[in-house]
Enzyme design. Structure first.
Site, PDB file in Angstrom:
ATOM      1  N   GLU A  15      55.023  34.112  35.193  1.00 43.45           N
ATOM      2  CA  GLU A  15      54.485  34.287  36.514  1.00 43.45           C
ATOM      3  C   GLU A  15      53.044  33.673  35.898  1.00 43.45           C
ATOM      4  O   GLU A  15      52.472  34.199  34.855  1.00 43.45           O
ATOM      5  CB  GLU A  15      54.435  35.481  36.972  1.00 43.45           C
ATOM      6  CG  GLU A  15      55.824  35.998  37.386  1.00 43.45           C
ATOM      7  CD  GLU A  15      56.162  35.369  38.676  1.00 43.45           C
ATOM      8  OE1 GLU A  15      55.499  34.738  39.303  1.00 43.45           O
ATOM      9  OE2 GLU A  15      57.282  35.577  39.135  1.00 43.45           O
ATOM     10  N   CYS A  34      56.721  44.845  40.600  1.00 42.29           N
ATOM     11  CA  CYS A  34      56.459  43.920  39.385  1.00 42.29           C
ATOM     12  C   CYS A  34      54.909  43.102  39.529  1.00 42.29           C
ATOM     13  O   CYS A  34      54.238  43.118  38.462  1.00 42.29           O
ATOM     14  CB  CYS A  34      57.373  42.730  39.499  1.00 42.29           C
ATOM     15  SG  CYS A  34      59.314  43.283  39.199  1.00 42.29           S
ATOM     16  N   HIS A  81      59.668  37.339  35.520  1.00 41.85           N
ATOM     17  CA  HIS A  81      60.974  37.601  36.361  1.00 41.85           C
ATOM     18  C   HIS A  81      62.207  37.065  35.652  1.00 41.85           C
ATOM     19  O   HIS A  81      62.266  36.008  35.035  1.00 41.85           O
ATOM     20  CB  HIS A  81      60.915  37.251  37.475  1.00 41.85           C
ATOM     21  CG  HIS A  81      60.159  38.000  38.641  1.00 41.85           C
ATOM     22  ND1 HIS A  81      58.610  37.807  39.044  1.00 41.85           N
ATOM     23  CD2 HIS A  81      60.301  39.267  38.852  1.00 41.85           C
ATOM     24  CE1 HIS A  81      58.318  38.799  39.801  1.00 41.85           C
ATOM     25  NE2 HIS A  81      59.149  39.661  39.758  1.00 41.85           N
TER      26      HIS A  81
END
Length: 215
Positions: free
Chosen positions: A78, A141, A165
Site C-alpha cells: 500500500e 487495515c 494486503h
C-alpha cells in the site's frame, strides 16, 4: 536489522485470516533480518496500542503490517494511509465508526516509507501476483497503517513502516463464487520476497519503475 511483521486475527464471517496465518509461518530470519511476528486484534481502538507496545519493546527498524483484502487477486503493497475510519462492518469489539477521523489534529494522509515498487517487483519475480495499491480502504487495515505512521511521526522517528494486503485463502471462497484466492504457501512466499526487497533497498529508497494506475 529487525522487522516487526503484524497480522490480524479473523473478523466478520470468516473463521480464518490469511494475514496472521501467513505471518506465523514466516521464518525467524529473512535475508539476515530478524523477524518479529505479532498477532493483532481486528479492533479499531485496541490494535494500535498492541503495536505501539511491541515497537517500544522490540525497537524494530521496520514495521510491515499484513491484512486481508477479500476480492483482490494479488499481494498489494500500500502506498498511502488516510486519516479516516469508516467501517463497512463492525470490528471484533462490535464497534463500527462512520466517517470518523483517526486523529483530529493530524495529517490527512501519510505515505509509506517502504520500497513498495521494489516489493511488488520482487513478489512477481518469486512467481506470485503483486501490484502497488493506492488505497488501503477505510477499515482496520487502513486504521493500523495510519496509526503506525502517526506513531512514527510523533514517537518513533527512526522506524520505517507500511502495509500490504493479501487475498482470501481458497477455503474462504468455497461459498463465494468467482472470488479470487491465493494459497497460504504463495502468501508466505510473497511476503518473504517483499521482506527481502525491504532489506535489499535499505538506505537506497525505492526503484523507479511503472506501477501507476489510471483509477
Amino acid at each position: 536489522m529487525k522487522i516487526l511483521v503484524t497480522g490480524f486475527d479473523p473478523f466478520g464471517d470468516d473463521k480464518i485470516n490469511p494475514a496472521i496465518e501467513a505471518v506465523k509461518r514466516l521464518p525467524d530470519e529473512i535475508a539476515g533480518a530478524q523477524i518479529v511476528k505479532l498477532e493483532i486484534p481486528t479492533k479499531f481502538n485496541v490494535s494500535a496500542d498492541v503495536v505501539k507496545d511491541a515497537i517500544a519493546k522490540e525497537k524494530p527498524d521496520y514495521v510491515l503490517s499484513i491484512g486481508q483484502a477479500g476480492g483482490r487477486f494479488e499481494l498489494t503493497p500500500e502506498r498511502v494511509a488516510i486519516n479516516l475510519d469508516d467501517g463497512r462492518i463492525q470490528d471484533n469489539a462490535g464497534y463500527q465508526p462512520l466517517n470518523h477521523t483517526i486523529h483530529g489534529d493530524d495529517e490527512n494522509a501519510y505515505f509509506t516509507q517502504l520500497p513498495i515498487k521494489a516489493m511488488a517487483k520482487a513478489i512477481r519475480e518469486a512467481g506470485v501476483p503483486s501490484a502497488v495499491s493506492n488505497t488501503a480502504g477505510t477499515y482496520v487495515c487502513n486504521h493500523i497503517f495510519y496509526q503506525v505512521q502517526y506513531m512514527r511521526d510523533k514517537m518513533f522517528p527512526d522506524i520505517k513502516a507500511g502495509f500490504m494486503h493479501i487475498p482470501f485463502l481458497p477455503e474462504q471462497v468455497v461459498t463465494r463464487p468467482e472470488t479470487p484466492a491465493l494459497s497460504l504457501d504463495d502468501d508466505v512466499l510473497g511476503i518473504t520476497a517483499a521482506i527481502k526487497a525491504i532489506v535489499s533497498r535499505d538506505g537506497k529508497g525505492d526503484i523507479e519503475t511503472i506501477e501507476g494506475k489510471d483509477h
